[in-house]
Design a protein around this motif. Structure first.
Motif, PDB file in Angstrom:
ATOM      1  N   ASP A   1      80.522 139.498  48.313  1.00  0.00           N
ATOM      2  CA  ASP A   1      80.880 138.355  49.140  1.00  0.00           C
ATOM      3  C   ASP A   1      81.818 138.876  50.231  1.00  0.00           C
ATOM      4  N   THR A   2      81.474 138.660  51.489  1.00  0.00           N
ATOM      5  CA  THR A   2      82.248 139.257  52.583  1.00  0.00           C
ATOM      6  C   THR A   2      83.677 138.708  52.659  1.00  0.00           C
ATOM      7  N   HIS A   3      83.890 137.471  52.190  1.00  0.00           N
ATOM      8  CA  HIS A   3      85.202 136.832  52.344  1.00  0.00           C
ATOM      9  C   HIS A   3      86.156 137.132  51.188  1.00  0.00           C
ATOM     10  N   THR A   4      85.606 137.256  49.972  1.00  0.00           N
ATOM     11  CA  THR A   4      86.469 137.430  48.791  1.00  0.00           C
ATOM     12  C   THR A   4      86.400 138.832  48.200  1.00  0.00           C
ATOM     13  N   GLY A   5      85.325 139.570  48.520  1.00  0.00           N
ATOM     14  CA  GLY A   5      85.131 140.882  47.911  1.00  0.00           C
ATOM     15  C   GLY A   5      84.469 140.797  46.541  1.00  0.00           C
ATOM     16  N   ASP A   6      84.141 139.582  46.090  1.00  0.00           N
ATOM     17  CA  ASP A   6      83.490 139.439  44.782  1.00  0.00           C
ATOM     18  C   ASP A   6      82.190 140.247  44.748  1.00  0.00           C
ATOM     19  N   VAL A   7      82.038 141.078  43.731  1.00  0.00           N
ATOM     20  CA  VAL A   7      80.805 141.856  43.574  1.00  0.00           C
ATOM     21  C   VAL A   7      79.748 140.928  42.970  1.00  0.00           C
ATOM     22  N   LEU A   8      78.738 140.610  43.762  1.00  0.00           N
ATOM     23  CA  LEU A   8      77.707 139.661  43.346  1.00  0.00           C
ATOM     24  C   LEU A   8      76.592 140.358  42.579  1.00  0.00           C
ATOM     25  N   ALA A   9      76.382 141.629  42.882  1.00  0.00           N
ATOM     26  CA  ALA A   9      75.356 142.413  42.191  1.00  0.00           C
ATOM     27  C   ALA A   9      75.675 143.879  42.381  1.00  0.00           C
ATOM     28  N   ALA A  10      75.357 144.683  41.377  1.00  0.00           N
ATOM     29  CA  ALA A  10      75.539 146.136  41.488  1.00  0.00           C
ATOM     30  C   ALA A  10      74.524 146.818  40.593  1.00  0.00           C
ATOM     31  N   VAL A  11      73.830 147.792  41.154  1.00  0.00           N
ATOM     32  CA  VAL A  11      72.877 148.586  40.382  1.00  0.00           C
ATOM     33  C   VAL A  11      73.369 150.025  40.409  1.00  0.00           C
ATOM     34  N   GLY A  12      73.703 150.566  39.236  1.00  0.00           N
ATOM     35  CA  GLY A  12      74.297 151.898  39.172  1.00  0.00           C
ATOM     36  C   GLY A  12      73.324 153.010  38.855  1.00  0.00           C
ATOM     37  N   GLY A  13      72.057 152.661  38.656  1.00  0.00           N
ATOM     38  CA  GLY A  13      71.061 153.686  38.342  1.00  0.00           C
ATOM     39  C   GLY A  13      69.708 153.059  38.091  1.00  0.00           C
ATOM     40  N   ILE A  14      68.747 153.877  37.670  1.00  0.00           N
ATOM     41  CA  ILE A  14      67.383 153.385  37.449  1.00  0.00           C
ATOM     42  C   ILE A  14      67.240 152.805  36.045  1.00  0.00           C
ATOM     43  N   ASP A  15      67.833 153.494  35.060  1.00  0.00           N
ATOM     44  CA  ASP A  15      67.645 153.110  33.662  1.00  0.00           C
ATOM     45  C   ASP A  15      68.923 153.410  32.883  1.00  0.00           C
ATOM     46  N   PHE A  16      69.559 152.356  32.354  1.00  0.00           N
ATOM     47  CA  PHE A  16      70.829 152.517  31.638  1.00  0.00           C
ATOM     48  C   PHE A  16      70.662 153.349  30.365  1.00  0.00           C
ATOM     49  N   VAL A  17      69.495 153.249  29.746  1.00  0.00           N
ATOM     50  CA  VAL A  17      69.236 154.026  28.524  1.00  0.00           C
ATOM     51  C   VAL A  17      69.185 155.516  28.850  1.00  0.00           C
TER      52      VAL A  17
END
Length: 272
Positions: free
Chosen positions: A3-19
């Motif tokens: 969110d540009t105003h609050t900095g709230d992270v609305l979504a984050a993908v850290g990789g292809i497969d967590f496993v």
């Protein structure tokens, strides 16, 4: 995506497969941003009194590195445009003009400026900093762009809004951390410049999207096509995309921010 105003992270993908790998690349992987660093250099230049319409020449220049070595920055594809305004130079992601601009404002000045945006760059850097040779995380780079979309105020990424302590029956709130960094005027001008990136510049693949809603952004591609980036925003949300290999290796010709990351960004942003 923040969110540009609050900095709230609305979504984050850290990789292809967590496993397969639990490592969160979005927050912890440090990579060279390439040309995605350029808007911050141009913003620093505007703060120092340069204007978007000032004319610069992209005639190649060589820099002495000592030990009889010289460094000659070239544009992507080795093309030469001649005289360009800073606005055009950013849209075309002109390397030579950006290096000259960084030389003009001074590396120490830019490092200090980047520090205000939350990027800690090393003080022993040279002019290659203009081409994004210093490693950053995706989360930090996205946060550094927020003053451009938020009237000059930087929003820190916020992943925790509050914590409830069961034993004490008490809430600890974490308010948004928003700090004025740039003047609203510079923020406005930078956004106008970054709109051009999507209309006729390195991300013109997004022209249709940019005509449908207000948006701006910047591509990034590193040496040997090892990293591809696109950081873009609308008035409400900002999203950064990085594509590459964990052990850096070339992605092959055409592995650029405009060709690889911009379409992913558009696909996500249309839904978001």
């Amino acid at each position: 995506c923040m969110d540009t105003h609050t900095g709230d992270v609305l979504a984050a993908v850290g990789g292809i497969d967590f496993v397969e790998s639990t490592y969160n690349r979005a927050f912890y992987a440090k990579r060279q941003p390439g040309s995605a660093i350029k808007p911050l250099i141009y913003a620093a230049a505007l703060e120092k009194g340069y204007t978007a319409s000032s004319l610069w020449d992209d005639t190649p220049v060589a820099y002495n590195q000592g030990n009889h070595k010289t460094w000659k920055p070239l544009n992507y594809g080795n093309e030469l445009y001649g005289k360009l305004t800073l606005r055009q130079a950013l849209a075309y992601s002109n390397n030579i003009i950006t290096v000259k601009l960084l030389e003009s404002i001074g590396v120490p000045y830019f490092i200090d400026f980047a520090g205000k945006l939350g990027l800690s760059l090393h003080s022993n850097n040279d002019l290659s900093l203009a081409l994004g040779t210093e490693e950053v995380t995706l989360a930090n780079l996205v946060s550094a762009y927020t003053p451009l979309t938020n009237g000059g105020s930087r929003a820190e990424a916020r992943t925790i809004i509050g914590i409830y302590e069961r034993d004490r029956h008490a809430w600890t709130e974490y308010p948004p951390a928003v700090t004025p960094i740039l003047s609203p005027a510079i923020s406005f001008v930078m956004t106008q410049m970054l709109k051009d990136v999507m209309i006729y510049g390195t991300a013109k693949i997004l022209k249709k999207f940019s005509q449908e809603r207000p948006s701006a952004g910047k591509t990034g591609t590193t040496n040997d096509y090892r990293d591809a980036w696109f950081i873009g925003y609308t008035p409400q949300i900002i999203t950064g995309i990085w594509v590459g290999y964990d052990k850096p290796r070339p992605g092959g010709k055409g592995f650029t921010g405009g060709a690889v990351c911009a379409p992913i960004w558009e696909r996500f942003m249309r839904s978001a």
